[in-house]
Design an enzyme around this catalytic site. Structure first.
Site, PDB file in Angstrom:
ATOM      1  N   ASP A  20     -35.213  59.900   3.872  1.00 42.44           N
ATOM      2  CA  ASP A  20     -34.219  59.329   4.789  1.00 42.44           C
ATOM      3  C   ASP A  20     -33.970  57.887   4.361  1.00 42.44           C
ATOM      4  O   ASP A  20     -34.743  56.985   4.699  1.00 42.44           O
ATOM      5  CB  ASP A  20     -34.741  59.354   6.241  1.00 42.44           C
ATOM      6  CG  ASP A  20     -33.738  58.672   7.178  1.00 42.44           C
ATOM      7  OD1 ASP A  20     -33.971  58.634   8.403  1.00 42.44           O
ATOM      8  OD2 ASP A  20     -32.720  58.154   6.670  1.00 42.44           O
ATOM      9  N   ASP A  92     -32.005  56.134  13.391  1.00 39.77           N
ATOM     10  CA  ASP A  92     -32.617  55.150  12.476  1.00 39.77           C
ATOM     11  C   ASP A  92     -34.100  54.971  12.732  1.00 39.77           C
ATOM     12  O   ASP A  92     -34.595  53.839  12.715  1.00 39.77           O
ATOM     13  CB  ASP A  92     -31.901  53.798  12.616  1.00 39.77           C
ATOM     14  CG  ASP A  92     -30.453  53.896  12.147  1.00 39.77           C
ATOM     15  OD1 ASP A  92     -29.645  54.548  12.851  1.00 39.77           O
ATOM     16  OD2 ASP A  92     -30.142  53.375  11.067  1.00 39.77           O
ATOM     17  N   HIS A 135     -35.948  47.426  19.320  1.00 43.12           N
ATOM     18  CA  HIS A 135     -34.812  48.332  19.502  1.00 43.12           C
ATOM     19  C   HIS A 135     -35.107  49.464  20.480  1.00 43.12           C
ATOM     20  O   HIS A 135     -34.186  50.130  20.937  1.00 43.12           O
ATOM     21  CB  HIS A 135     -34.392  48.951  18.166  1.00 43.12           C
ATOM     22  CG  HIS A 135     -33.932  47.961  17.161  1.00 43.12           C
ATOM     23  ND1 HIS A 135     -32.862  47.113  17.370  1.00 43.12           N
ATOM     24  CD2 HIS A 135     -34.441  47.636  15.949  1.00 43.12           C
ATOM     25  CE1 HIS A 135     -32.707  46.337  16.315  1.00 43.12           C
ATOM     26  NE2 HIS A 135     -33.634  46.617  15.440  1.00 43.12           N
ATOM     27  N   ASP A 172     -35.452  37.980  14.514  1.00 42.13           N
ATOM     28  CA  ASP A 172     -35.207  39.121  13.630  1.00 42.13           C
ATOM     29  C   ASP A 172     -33.694  39.202  13.380  1.00 42.13           C
ATOM     30  O   ASP A 172     -32.893  38.781  14.215  1.00 42.13           O
ATOM     31  CB  ASP A 172     -35.680  40.404  14.351  1.00 42.13           C
ATOM     32  CG  ASP A 172     -35.596  41.641  13.472  1.00 42.13           C
ATOM     33  OD1 ASP A 172     -36.651  42.139  13.057  1.00 42.13           O
ATOM     34  OD2 ASP A 172     -34.457  42.089  13.202  1.00 42.13           O
ATOM     35  N   HIS A 174     -31.797  41.689  13.289  1.00 43.12           N
ATOM     36  CA  HIS A 174     -31.117  42.748  14.043  1.00 43.12           C
ATOM     37  C   HIS A 174     -31.159  42.418  15.528  1.00 43.12           C
ATOM     38  O   HIS A 174     -32.080  41.751  15.997  1.00 43.12           O
ATOM     39  CB  HIS A 174     -31.803  44.107  13.825  1.00 43.12           C
ATOM     40  CG  HIS A 174     -31.783  44.564  12.408  1.00 43.12           C
ATOM     41  ND1 HIS A 174     -32.816  44.301  11.528  1.00 43.12           N
ATOM     42  CD2 HIS A 174     -30.859  45.241  11.701  1.00 43.12           C
ATOM     43  CE1 HIS A 174     -32.537  44.827  10.344  1.00 43.12           C
ATOM     44  NE2 HIS A 174     -31.344  45.391  10.408  1.00 43.12           N
ATOM     45  N   ASP A 265     -36.696  39.728   8.514  1.00 43.37           N
ATOM     46  CA  ASP A 265     -35.564  40.214   7.736  1.00 43.37           C
ATOM     47  C   ASP A 265     -34.411  39.215   7.821  1.00 43.37           C
ATOM     48  O   ASP A 265     -33.361  39.427   7.223  1.00 43.37           O
ATOM     49  CB  ASP A 265     -35.127  41.605   8.193  1.00 43.37           C
ATOM     50  CG  ASP A 265     -35.152  41.758   9.713  1.00 43.37           C
ATOM     51  OD1 ASP A 265     -35.122  42.914  10.200  1.00 43.37           O
ATOM     52  OD2 ASP A 265     -35.199  40.732  10.421  1.00 43.37           O
ATOM     53  N   TYR A 305     -38.374  43.246   5.290  1.00 41.90           N
ATOM     54  CA  TYR A 305     -38.456  44.361   4.350  1.00 41.90           C
ATOM     55  C   TYR A 305     -38.521  43.926   2.905  1.00 41.90           C
ATOM     56  O   TYR A 305     -38.659  44.755   2.018  1.00 41.90           O
ATOM     57  CB  TYR A 305     -37.276  45.312   4.614  1.00 41.90           C
ATOM     58  CG  TYR A 305     -37.268  45.704   6.062  1.00 41.90           C
ATOM     59  CD1 TYR A 305     -36.406  45.092   6.976  1.00 41.90           C
ATOM     60  CD2 TYR A 305     -38.222  46.580   6.564  1.00 41.90           C
ATOM     61  CE1 TYR A 305     -36.464  45.396   8.325  1.00 41.90           C
ATOM     62  CE2 TYR A 305     -38.296  46.889   7.912  1.00 41.90           C
ATOM     63  CZ  TYR A 305     -37.419  46.279   8.785  1.00 41.90           C
ATOM     64  OH  TYR A 305     -37.479  46.558  10.139  1.00 41.90           O
TER      65      TYR A 305
HETATM   66  C1  LIG Z   1     -37.305  45.898  13.569  1.00 41.93           C
HETATM   67  C2  LIG Z   1     -35.977  45.921  12.858  1.00 41.93           C
HETATM   68  O1  LIG Z   1     -35.005  45.237  13.620  1.00 41.93           O
HETATM   69  O2  LIG Z   1     -36.068  45.206  11.654  1.00 41.93           O
HETATM   70  C3  LIG Z   1     -35.519  47.367  12.583  1.00 41.93           C
HETATM   71  C4  LIG Z   1     -34.196  47.458  11.865  1.00 41.93           C
HETATM   72  C5  LIG Z   1     -33.666  48.888  11.806  1.00 41.93           C
HETATM   73  C6  LIG Z   1     -32.496  48.978  10.854  1.00 41.93           C
HETATM   74  C7  LIG Z   1     -31.920  50.362  10.862  1.00 41.93           C
HETATM   75  N1  LIG Z   1     -31.136  50.603   9.625  1.00 41.93           N
HETATM   76  C8  LIG Z   1     -29.772  50.134   9.681  1.00 41.93           C
HETATM   77  C9  LIG Z   1     -29.002  50.747   8.536  1.00 41.93           C
HETATM   78  C10 LIG Z   1     -28.087  49.708   7.894  1.00 41.93           C
HETATM   79  N2  LIG Z   1     -28.716  49.179   6.728  1.00 41.93           N
HETATM   80 ZN   LIG Z   2     -34.721  43.637  11.956  1.00 42.17          ZN
END
Ligand SMILES: CC(O)(O)CCCCCNCCCN
Ligand SMILES: [Zn+2]
Length: 667
Positions: A20, A92, A135, A172, A174, A265, A305
């Site tokens: 995935d 996700d 999330h 973060d 996100h 990140d 990451y």
């Molecule tokens: C803890 C966290 O906020 O770092 C998790 C982030 C999940 C991202 C999901 N993928 C998004 C796809 C686009 N590239």
């Molecule tokens: Zn994040």
């Protein structure tokens, strides 16, 4: 008091069992490299180890529903096919037979950290956990998250530690929508998040991640979103948001606990964030939060990451929590246009909820600009560009290893008249040899009236020697009680070897002309009247109608004007001068002393008139690294003061772009 580190490698024992691409970055090595870096650097050894534990059902139910918890409870017994089917209902995220166990440990680790901090066993700390949490929502897993560690921690702190106001800072990259939903209408939890947004084109693509989601009902104003509508944001952009959005509101809120959803990140090199901020910026972000809530700060790992920048950023954060001096801020420019729009938008929508923004934020901006923030890199290539969130950057992004942050052998030295007792934990500064005849003659000639007796020569010599040792990083900071702070300041700025000296002149009294004219000083003068009409960019008069006794005005001026100026100036030495008769409240004075230590690698010298012996103990305690006491919630700053701050900002922001709060063409 120490810094807790909560970690257990059991949380590395789950991973993605099928293909995935979306979930690939969330690997066990994230935790391993972070912990290893702390061990190898010696930082882990300086922390107080705190064991993890499993969260109880009751704790999980503080945020999540029973049916969701019952569903997750079944996952340890599922085969691969059932795990994949169970995962399908969420976005996700992936499940694994051991992820439920690890998710309970992630919560338990976080709660152990909250216990250690709230009971005073430690001052602050960090929990290195996975799966992340911000999330996940009442009844669903999302974005690598199973349970919402930080949201549960906030509810837990309110329930078990009688926390009245909890600040959550989510750096973060996100948006932690799970936390936003949890506290949407809750005025006791102020949730702040910045996140890559690109006008809703970046994951999780939510309309409610934009700046106009401010919370609802009683919670209106207690949710602050700062969307990044372009990638490539850097250190100046992050600091601008702290100075002009988060910190003014956080100080007005007056939390009794700070939780950091510490995702890395948002650092350079991360494939998700595509930002440019370097790992050392987290030292400054952490430092800027450490005088809130009496220093009760809990950092909890979320994302991150790129294993190199993650490990470096974790070390920068923990090293600051431990009290080591933050690194010199790298050559900071101003925030880019897109960042300024985000700052302006957030301040505009929140001006009706927060008095610190009331008269400051200008009216609403028009259409967002499409100008790209970052000029092409030196080699003509573009900075990290988002290719619609597709594959990560092709060529490797490189950045310099964060500089060593050596803590000098002596933390705090005091220069005191013999009659004044030394504060515990500090040492009375007395250089091996006294002034030789040359030094004495020099001092007498320039600084002493004939009548002065020998004791002042020695005292003046001592403060120049102290500054000399600070600039050689043999001593971190100091406090001096002197007969005449003006003369001492003149002496020190003229003898300092630093290329730049920031002089914070607090109180009603003229700044010595020699200091003003010294081209290596920036003088920020906080007083009730602007004595000099000097229009120089190196003399900044901040006036408070009520004078320095106005704690709110002084605090907001420090956050929105003094700190941006100081960070942009990047001095090698900071002189914090308290003029005779200055009525700055003690706890405010300590906030200044604490916050200014983020500059000049902590080389702060506090100068106080020698009859003010009362402040020696507490100032020394702050210089030793103890957090300044919380100011509690702040009232409204005087409107005329705020307007004069804004006039000052308009005059200076071209020379000092980190002062900006609105995009150029929006003014
Ligand atoms: C803890 C966290 O906020 O770092 C998790 C982030 C999940 C991202 C999901 N993928 C998004 C796809 C686009 N590239
Ligand atoms: Zn994040």
């Amino acid at each position: 008091m120490g810094t807790a580190l909560v970690y257990d490698d059991e949380m590395t024992k789950y991973k993605l069992l099928w293909v995935d691409p979306v979930c690939e970055p969330e690997v066990p090595e994230r935790l391993q490299v972070s912990h290893q870096a702390l061990v190898r650097s010696g930082l882990a050894g300086c922390c107080v180890p705190v064991p993890v534990r499993e969260a109880t059902d009751e704790e999980i139910l503080l945020v999540h529903s029973e049916e969701y918890l019952e569903g997750v409870k079944k996952t340890p017994f599922m085969d691969l096919e059932d795990l994949m089917a169970f995962t399908q209902q969420y976005g996700d995220v992936y499940f694994h037979p051991n992820i439920y166990h690890c998710a309970k440990l992630a919560i338990g680790a976080t709660l152990q950290l909250v216990d250690s901090v709230m009971t005073g066993k430690v001052r602050n700390g960090m929990a290195l956990v996975r799966p992340p949490g911000h999330h996940s929502q009442t009844s669903q897993a999302n974005g690598f998250c199973v349970f919402n560690n930080v949201a549960i921690a906030a509810q837990y702190a309110k329930k078990h530690h009688r926390a009245k106001r909890v600040l959550i800072v989510d750096w973060d990259i996100h948006h932690g929508q799970g936390i936003q939903y949890c506290f949407e209408d809750d005025p006791s939890v102020l949730y702040f998040s910045w996140h890559r947004y690109e006008h809703q084109s970046f994951w999780p693509n939510l309309r409610e991640s934009d700046f106009d989601s401010v919370g609802s009902g009683k919670g209106a104003g207690f949710n602050i979103n700062v969307p990044w509508n372009q990638v490539g944001m850097g250190n100046s952009d992050y600091l601008a948001v702290f100075f002009h959005v988060l910190l003014p509101v956080a100080y007005e809120f007056g939390p009794d606990l700070v939780l950091i959803s510490a995702g890395f990140d948002s650092a350079i090199g991360d494939p998700e964030g595509l930002m440019c901020a370097t790992p050392d910026i987290f030292a400054h972000l952490t430092h800027l939060l450490m005088n809130l809530a009496g220093g009760k700060v809990c950092a909890v790992l979320e994302g991150g990451y790129n294993l190199t920048s993650l490990a470096q950023s974790v070390c920068q954060t923990v090293q600051t929590l431990l009290g080591d001096p933050p690194p010199h801020p790298a050559n900071l420019g101003g925030p880019c246009e897109s960042a300024l729009e985000s700052v302006h938008s957030a301040r505009s929508v929140h001006k009706k909820y927060w008095s610190c923004l009331q008269h400051a934020a200008a009216p609403f901006p028009e259409e967002p600009s499409t100008k790209t923030c970052r000029p092409a890199q030196q080699d003509g290539s573009q900075g990290p560009q988002s290719n619609g969130g597709g594959e990560a950057q092709k060529e490797a992004i490189v950045w310099p290893e964060p500089l060593q942050r050596d803590a000098p052998s002596v933390r705090t030295a005091l220069v005191l008249p013999d009659a004044v007792a030394c504060a515990d934990g500090c040492e009375r500064f007395s250089p091996a040899e006294g002034p030789d005849s040359m030094a004495t003659a020099g001092l007498r000639k320039h600084f002493l009236k004939e009548s002065e007796d020998g004791v002042n020569v020695k005292l003046l010599y001592n403060i120049t020697a102290l500054v000399g040792q600070m600039e050689k990083n043999e001593i971190r900071n100091g406090l001096a009680l002197v007969p005449d702070v003006s003369m001492a300041t003149t002496l020190l700025t003229s003898t300092s070897l630093s290329k730049r000296v920031l002089v914070v002149w607090v109180g009603d009294g003229l700044v010595p002309a020699q200091v003003l004219e010294d081209e290596k000083t920036l003088v920020v003068h906080i007083s009730s009247t602007a004595p000099h009409e000097a229009q120089s960019k190196y003399y900044v008069p901040i006036t408070l109608k009520q004078g320095c006794g106005d704690t709110v005005g002084l605090m907001q001026a420090a956050l929105g004007l003094l700190l941006p100026l100081g960070y942009q100036y990047a001095p090698g030495l900071v002189l914090l001068v308290r003029l005779p008769g200055c009525r700055a409240r003690e706890d405010l004075w300590l906030q200044l002393t604490g916050l200014l230590q983020g500059l000049a690698a902590g080389h702060t010298l506090v100068l106080v008139q020698e009859n003010e012996t009362a402040s020696v103990g507490i100032t020394a305690s702050c210089l030793l690294g103890n957090a300044a006491p919380s100011l509690g919630s702040l009232a409204a700053p005087g409107p005329e003061d705020v307007e004069s701050f804004e006039r000052l900002r308009l005059r200076l922001q071209t020379d000092w772009p980190l002062l900006q709060t609105t995009a150029p063409d929006k003014r």
